[in-house]
Design a protein around this motif. Structure first.
Motif, PDB file in Angstrom:
ATOM      1  N   GLN A 227      58.384   6.535  87.973  1.00 23.83           N
ATOM      2  CA  GLN A 227      58.493   5.608  86.829  1.00 23.83           C
ATOM      3  C   GLN A 227      57.542   5.923  85.764  1.00 23.83           C
ATOM      4  OE1 GLN A 227      57.197   1.882  88.970  1.00 23.83           O
ATOM      5  NE2 GLN A 227      59.559   1.293  89.125  1.00 23.83           N
ATOM      6  N   ALA A 228      56.719   6.564  85.797  1.00 25.14           N
ATOM      7  CA  ALA A 228      55.744   6.934  84.925  1.00 25.14           C
ATOM      8  C   ALA A 228      56.037   8.320  84.233  1.00 25.14           C
ATOM      9  CB  ALA A 228      54.268   7.395  85.412  1.00 25.14           C
ATOM     10  N   LEU A 229      56.945   9.159  84.934  1.00 26.41           N
ATOM     11  CA  LEU A 229      57.531  10.358  84.219  1.00 26.41           C
ATOM     12  C   LEU A 229      58.100  10.323  82.934  1.00 26.41           C
ATOM     13  CD1 LEU A 229      58.505  12.630  87.225  1.00 26.41           C
ATOM     14  CD2 LEU A 229      56.716  13.173  85.676  1.00 26.41           C
ATOM     15  N   ARG A 230      57.831  11.124  82.052  1.00 22.20           N
ATOM     16  CA  ARG A 230      58.424  11.056  80.681  1.00 22.20           C
ATOM     17  C   ARG A 230      59.433  12.170  80.559  1.00 22.20           C
ATOM     18  NH1 ARG A 230      57.908   6.700  81.894  1.00 22.20           N
ATOM     19  NH2 ARG A 230      56.757   4.976  80.607  1.00 22.20           N
ATOM     20  N   LEU A 231      59.644  13.056  81.463  1.00 24.18           N
ATOM     21  CA  LEU A 231      60.089  14.443  81.622  1.00 24.18           C
ATOM     22  C   LEU A 231      61.451  14.083  82.517  1.00 24.18           C
ATOM     23  CD1 LEU A 231      57.157  17.004  82.019  1.00 24.18           C
ATOM     24  CD2 LEU A 231      58.357  16.150  79.987  1.00 24.18           C
TER      25      LEU A 231
ATOM     26  N   HIS B  21      66.307   6.023  90.347  1.00 26.09           N
ATOM     27  CA  HIS B  21      65.556   7.094  89.648  1.00 26.09           C
ATOM     28  C   HIS B  21      66.205   8.443  89.879  1.00 26.09           C
ATOM     29  CE1 HIS B  21      62.417   4.074  89.203  1.00 26.09           C
ATOM     30  NE2 HIS B  21      62.294   3.786  90.411  1.00 26.09           N
TER      31      HIS B  21
ATOM     32  N   ALA C 141      50.389  14.510  88.342  1.00 25.94           N
ATOM     33  CA  ALA C 141      50.477  14.212  86.839  1.00 25.94           C
ATOM     34  C   ALA C 141      49.456  15.419  86.222  1.00 25.94           C
ATOM     35  CB  ALA C 141      49.918  12.913  86.307  1.00 25.94           C
TER      36      ALA C 141
END
Length: 210
Positions: free
Chosen positions: A96-100, A125, A206
């Motif tokens: 959910q936090a990934l921006r890639l 996802h 991360a």
């Protein structure tokens, strides 16, 4: 070179399925007359192509496994997964936090991976970004599956971070020229190359995305 995409293994990386699967495998082998504990199955077969593991089991047994062994094993495993599968700690929070861009690339058939992701609520996802060795025709430690995933994501191999939990998966990533981090909740394993970093929890992935 900065990381531009993340490629996840599934079993033992996104979902806590390895012990469940090993127990089902051990039970199925016992029905064939081969005594192996779940721990022995995990140690010998983790991350490997099922056909290879079955061939080695048959060699230990001294005869071919029953013709319907694979079908019975997959049925037994699916039932066990439905009864008790959980995500690996931090899996949902991480994706959910990934921006890639990210995807999953597994040695398992697509149906098994989709079942795993469905049972843990992770499937939304990864819709449209699930890659199976059975469809690509390349099983880890062959790098072909990871290279296929990178091409599909439109990212150079060297910019794909692979998250794995097994020796064949780490070997495949290295052969593909991809940086890799090993998820090892119990600490470093003897098979892990010294140059490959490991994390005990997915939340630590991360820190390897820079």
């Amino acid at each position: 070179m900065s990381i531009a995409a993340v490629i996840f293994d599934c079993d033992g990386t996104l979902v806590d399925s390895e012990t469940i699967g090993a127990l089902a495998f051990a039970e199925a082998l016992a029905e064939e007359g081969l005594a192996m504990t779940a721990a022995e199955v995990l140690h010998g077969f983790r991350g490997r192509r099922l056909a290879t593991s079955m061939a080695e089991a048959a060699s230990l047994l001294g005869r071919a496994l029953a013709a319907d062994f694979e079908a019975r094993l997959r049925h037994r495993t699916a039932a066990a997964l439905r009864a008790g599968l959980r995500e690996m700690q931090g899996a949902t929070a991480l994706v959910q936090a990934l921006r890639l861009p990210f995807c999953v690339a597994s040695n398992a058939p697509r149906a098994k991976t989709e079942l795993n992701l469905t049972l843990t609520g992770l499937l939304p996802h990864f819709e449209g970004r699930i890659f199976s060795a059975y469809e690509v025709g390349a099983w880890k430690p062959d790098p072909g599956l990871f290279l296929h995933a990178a091409e599909a994501l439109g990212v150079r191999p060297a910019q794909c971070l692979v998250v794995e939990d097994s020796a064949p998966g780490v070997q495949a990533a290295l052969a593909a020229g991809m940086p890799v981090v090993a998820l090892l909740p119990e600490g470093p394993a003897p098979w892990l190359p010294a140059a490959v970093p490991h994390v005990r929890d997915l939340s630590a992935v991360a820190s390897h995305l820079a």
